[in-house]
Design a protein around this motif. Sequence first.
Motif, PDB file in Angstrom:
ATOM      1  N   GLY A 102       0.807  -1.205   0.000  1.00 51.47           N
ATOM      2  CA  GLY A 102       0.000   0.000   0.000  1.00 51.47           C
ATOM      3  C   GLY A 102       0.847   1.263   0.000  1.00 51.47           C
ATOM      4  O   GLY A 102       1.980   1.270  -0.492  1.00 51.47           O
ATOM      5  N   ASP A 103       0.297   2.333   0.565  1.00 53.00           N
ATOM      6  CA  ASP A 103       0.994   3.626   0.556  1.00 53.00           C
ATOM      7  C   ASP A 103       1.975   3.719   1.729  1.00 53.00           C
ATOM      8  O   ASP A 103       1.874   4.583   2.604  1.00 53.00           O
ATOM      9  N   ASP A 104       2.917   2.828   1.760  1.00 54.31           N
ATOM     10  CA  ASP A 104       3.986   2.898   2.746  1.00 54.31           C
ATOM     11  C   ASP A 104       4.865   4.110   2.405  1.00 54.31           C
ATOM     12  O   ASP A 104       5.345   4.234   1.274  1.00 54.31           O
ATOM     13  N   PRO A 105       5.095   5.039   3.335  1.00 55.11           N
ATOM     14  CA  PRO A 105       5.811   6.275   2.987  1.00 55.11           C
ATOM     15  C   PRO A 105       7.233   6.031   2.500  1.00 55.11           C
ATOM     16  O   PRO A 105       7.726   6.719   1.615  1.00 55.11           O
ATOM     17  N   GLU A 106       7.903   5.038   3.098  1.00 51.09           N
ATOM     18  CA  GLU A 106       9.274   4.781   2.679  1.00 51.09           C
ATOM     19  C   GLU A 106       9.317   4.257   1.246  1.00 51.09           C
ATOM     20  O   GLU A 106      10.177   4.633   0.450  1.00 51.09           O
ATOM     21  N   LEU A 107       8.380   3.369   0.945  1.00 50.25           N
ATOM     22  CA  LEU A 107       8.287   2.847  -0.414  1.00 50.25           C
ATOM     23  C   LEU A 107       7.966   3.961  -1.398  1.00 50.25           C
ATOM     24  O   LEU A 107       8.557   4.056  -2.476  1.00 50.25           O
ATOM     25  N   LEU A 108       7.042   4.843  -1.024  1.00 58.76           N
ATOM     26  CA  LEU A 108       6.628   5.900  -1.936  1.00 58.76           C
ATOM     27  C   LEU A 108       7.769   6.879  -2.226  1.00 58.76           C
ATOM     28  O   LEU A 108       7.922   7.344  -3.356  1.00 58.76           O
ATOM     29  N   VAL A 109       8.566   7.190  -1.210  1.00 59.55           N
ATOM     30  CA  VAL A 109       9.679   8.105  -1.450  1.00 59.55           C
ATOM     31  C   VAL A 109      10.698   7.468  -2.391  1.00 59.55           C
ATOM     32  O   VAL A 109      11.198   8.097  -3.322  1.00 59.55           O
ATOM     33  N   GLU A 110      11.029   6.190  -2.150  1.00 60.19           N
ATOM     34  CA  GLU A 110      11.980   5.521  -3.028  1.00 60.19           C
ATOM     35  C   GLU A 110      11.432   5.421  -4.445  1.00 60.19           C
ATOM     36  O   GLU A 110      12.155   5.627  -5.426  1.00 60.19           O
ATOM     37  N   TYR A 111      10.140   5.136  -4.539  1.00 56.14           N
ATOM     38  CA  TYR A 111       9.496   5.045  -5.855  1.00 56.14           C
ATOM     39  C   TYR A 111       9.513   6.419  -6.532  1.00 56.14           C
ATOM     40  O   TYR A 111       9.800   6.551  -7.725  1.00 56.14           O
ATOM     41  N   GLY A 112       9.237   7.466  -5.767  1.00 55.89           N
ATOM     42  CA  GLY A 112       9.263   8.803  -6.345  1.00 55.89           C
ATOM     43  C   GLY A 112      10.642   9.201  -6.814  1.00 55.89           C
ATOM     44  O   GLY A 112      10.804   9.836  -7.856  1.00 55.89           O
ATOM     45  N   LEU A 113      11.659   8.802  -6.057  1.00 58.54           N
ATOM     46  CA  LEU A 113      13.032   9.095  -6.466  1.00 58.54           C
ATOM     47  C   LEU A 113      13.365   8.407  -7.780  1.00 58.54           C
ATOM     48  O   LEU A 113      14.003   8.986  -8.662  1.00 58.54           O
ATOM     49  N   LEU A 114      12.922   7.176  -7.920  1.00 59.00           N
ATOM     50  CA  LEU A 114      13.162   6.455  -9.169  1.00 59.00           C
ATOM     51  C   LEU A 114      12.450   7.135 -10.338  1.00 59.00           C
ATOM     52  O   LEU A 114      13.026   7.310 -11.417  1.00 59.00           O
ATOM     53  N   LEU A 115      11.207   7.531 -10.122  1.00 57.50           N
ATOM     54  CA  LEU A 115      10.469   8.198 -11.194  1.00 57.50           C
ATOM     55  C   LEU A 115      11.150   9.511 -11.595  1.00 57.50           C
ATOM     56  O   LEU A 115      11.160   9.876 -12.774  1.00 57.50           O
ATOM     57  N   ARG A 116      11.697  10.186 -10.621  1.00 58.87           N
ATOM     58  CA  ARG A 116      12.439  11.416 -10.942  1.00 58.87           C
ATOM     59  C   ARG A 116      13.626  11.109 -11.834  1.00 58.87           C
ATOM     60  O   ARG A 116      13.891  11.807 -12.815  1.00 58.87           O
ATOM     61  N   ARG A 117      14.364  10.050 -11.514  1.00 57.93           N
ATOM     62  CA  ARG A 117      15.512   9.684 -12.331  1.00 57.93           C
ATOM     63  C   ARG A 117      15.094   9.291 -13.737  1.00 57.93           C
ATOM     64  O   ARG A 117      15.861   9.466 -14.687  1.00 57.93           O
ATOM     65  N   MET A 118      13.893   8.754 -13.854  1.00 55.11           N
ATOM     66  CA  MET A 118      13.403   8.346 -15.170  1.00 55.11           C
ATOM     67  C   MET A 118      12.771   9.520 -15.918  1.00 55.11           C
ATOM     68  O   MET A 118      12.224   9.346 -17.002  1.00 55.11           O
ATOM     69  N   GLN A 119      12.831  10.725 -15.287  1.00 51.03           N
ATOM     70  CA  GLN A 119      12.310  11.952 -15.876  1.00 51.03           C
ATOM     71  C   GLN A 119      10.796  11.952 -16.014  1.00 51.03           C
ATOM     72  O   GLN A 119      10.222  12.705 -16.791  1.00 51.03           O
ATOM     73  N   LEU A 120      10.128  11.132 -15.225  1.00 49.05           N
ATOM     74  CA  LEU A 120       8.659  11.124 -15.179  1.00 49.05           C
ATOM     75  C   LEU A 120       8.239  12.058 -14.052  1.00 49.05           C
ATOM     76  O   LEU A 120       7.785  11.648 -12.983  1.00 49.05           O
ATOM     77  N   LYS A 121       8.413  13.343 -14.295  1.00 48.32           N
ATOM     78  CA  LYS A 121       8.301  14.318 -13.222  1.00 48.32           C
ATOM     79  C   LYS A 121       6.877  14.438 -12.675  1.00 48.32           C
ATOM     80  O   LYS A 121       6.693  14.568 -11.468  1.00 48.32           O
TER      81      LYS A 121
END
Length: 742
Positions: A102-121
């Motif tokens: 689910g919306d685990d905050p630690e998972l979401l931050v790591e996922y958001g960091l990955l999306l940033r690297r993939m330029q999916l802003k």
Amino acid sequence: MLPSRSLLFGSAAVFWLLVPAAAGRAQEPPTPYSEALQLIEAGDTVAAIGKLVETNREFPDFGPAYLRLGSILSARAGELESNFPERRRARRLFERARELMGDDPELLVEYGLLLRRMQLKGDAERVLQRAADAAAEEASTMSPHDRAELHYQLALIYEAWWEDWKNLVMIPSSAEPVACSAIRQTPVLEGSGGNVTHWDASVICPERWAQQLDGLVHLADLKSNERERMVEHFRRAFEIDPTFTDAAFRLMGHLAEADEWEAYMQVAHELVARLPESSRAHLFLGLGLHQVGRENEADTAFDAAIARMSEEDRAVFEDITPLLGESGRDLYWSADSAGRARIQRLFFASSDPLFLTEARERRLEHYSRLAWAELKFGDPARGLRGWNSERGDIWVRYGRPWRMYQCCYGGSITSTGRTVEGRHEYWGYGPRGPVFVFSRQLTYRYARLTEVARYTADQMRIGRPQMYRPKMITEVVDYPHQIARFRGSEPVYTRVEIYSAPPVAELGVVPGARIETGAFLFDAAYKELWARRLSVPVDETPPGLSYTIEVPAGKFYYGLEARRELEDQEARALARARDSLAVPGFSDGGLAVSDILMADAVRALAERPTVRDDLRIWPNRSLRYDSRDPISVYFEVYGARADDDGIARYRVEFAVEDAESRNLVQRVARGITQLFSRGGEQEPEVSWERETPVVDGRSVEYLSVELPDLDPGDYAVRVKITDLVSGQEALAERVFRVIDGG
């Protein structure tokens, strides 16, 4: 104990690899998963990946294993473009983990960091917001360590967006044209067919680039809220966990860029208090102290930082080759350690902008630039030092740019043979340049010089390897003075007399104020031998200053300085004169003549002056005369052969010449007035023979000279002495300037 943040895979977003997940993690962890955590803590990520893959295969509904594996792959991929497949695989793992957790905050931050690297802003921003909301709900159940790390990761994502908009401009068509004749002469542009980009033309034509600055359209304010969120999250991470140095350093970097030095210094002092053995804490404290003009404290902080550095880092601070031209670098590397230390001392001392203060400003500026490069462009977790980056190298050599911006929204760059979204960063160093341009892919922190900018930087290493504009000096003006050398109190010494007139008007000093002045003498290695610092009141008559020092024969350097007396942190104009000084010595017993001391007037105090004390001399302190003023001179003759009665006989030939070597003397007065006729077309010959007592091996000569009205310019006084007994000759010359006094 958890491993240091800086030791985990080079990613700052992997702290939860070793902590229990909240939602979806209540079950007992499988054995291969626990073994994977142990391997991660030991630094063996390759073996850990195998255990996590095993866990996913045997326990497909255990969410934390997908999170751990995705985090490792994301960290390993970093920002390298070639690692896109690993980032895509990490995304699939995060999506599976989210289905289970689910919306685990630690998972979401790591996922958001990955999306940033993939330029999916856009996707990254939505995930980030959900992470912030989830973190707020779970804050009471999270440890301070984990809450600080969460804020840090949120700050990193906002930082990535802010970095893409910081100093962002658009270049309208009316401001875009940049061209000059140098474009056709740049080898790296051969074959361009005249199709030169704006960024390449800006590097080659810096003056034209400066002319288009007023036409730029600034866009950064559209995203200023991202900067505020970024700074706040970095600040909160540091407040929650006072040992979180990465958060503190990132915060300090952004405060420094915005010139928010008071807030910067608060963080810097806190870091040093908490981590007194950290070289980086002392280094960045030194940077802040130097920027606010507290130079003595900065010197102490930098010394403390260097004392705590590794041998490798200390060598960087001792190496001045980036600041030297080609010949200087060759000389430096050919010297032994003692020779290199002498070259370093000579460079910093000779380029120090201000001798009046005890601080070594040029050395401190170099250390400050190294610190800034490390603070803004370094990533120690990845083994990347800021001073080794291309932006760091330019920063160390040329300092903070005069103007810097990045362009353009919707822009693109060429990267590894393909066109991607990116920015070009422009760094300009004054209206005449130089200009350097870097290319950077969006969301990526690292930038590289464009081909033309790299070519320019390499060329400048030869003739202009570094620049330095002291921030505490608004303007440097000429400091008029005269130096004359006479035989000293003992034959082995030379008496050096310095006469100066601080230019109070040019320094903006009004009657009633004070100036601080100084005179300085250095040996051939620029080690200070003598200094005089004075605080002088200014009244309606500009002050005249005189200094005397006796030195042995040799090569020396001297400096004269004056500025208005204010607080040290206040920038102001500086009057300065610096040059080398050769001291010949007058002890060999042969015929010699001292320097010619130019004077406004010389008056005899005795009927037949035989020593200097028989004269009163008003030295000219600027070597400048009004076109209608007479000139006076004083000089001494040494080593003339005397007879048994102590009487020497020699001839003096005297001339005042213009650029064409024409003697301009019309009247000479020495005790009594003597007239010299021009005799038609012939130049006058001004000479006399002397029979004079020799006192302590010397005799004195003086005279006043009237000249015709002269055009402004440089003229020379020349004296030739011929010993009528030994036949020896000695010469002296002094250049002075005639000005139009109105």
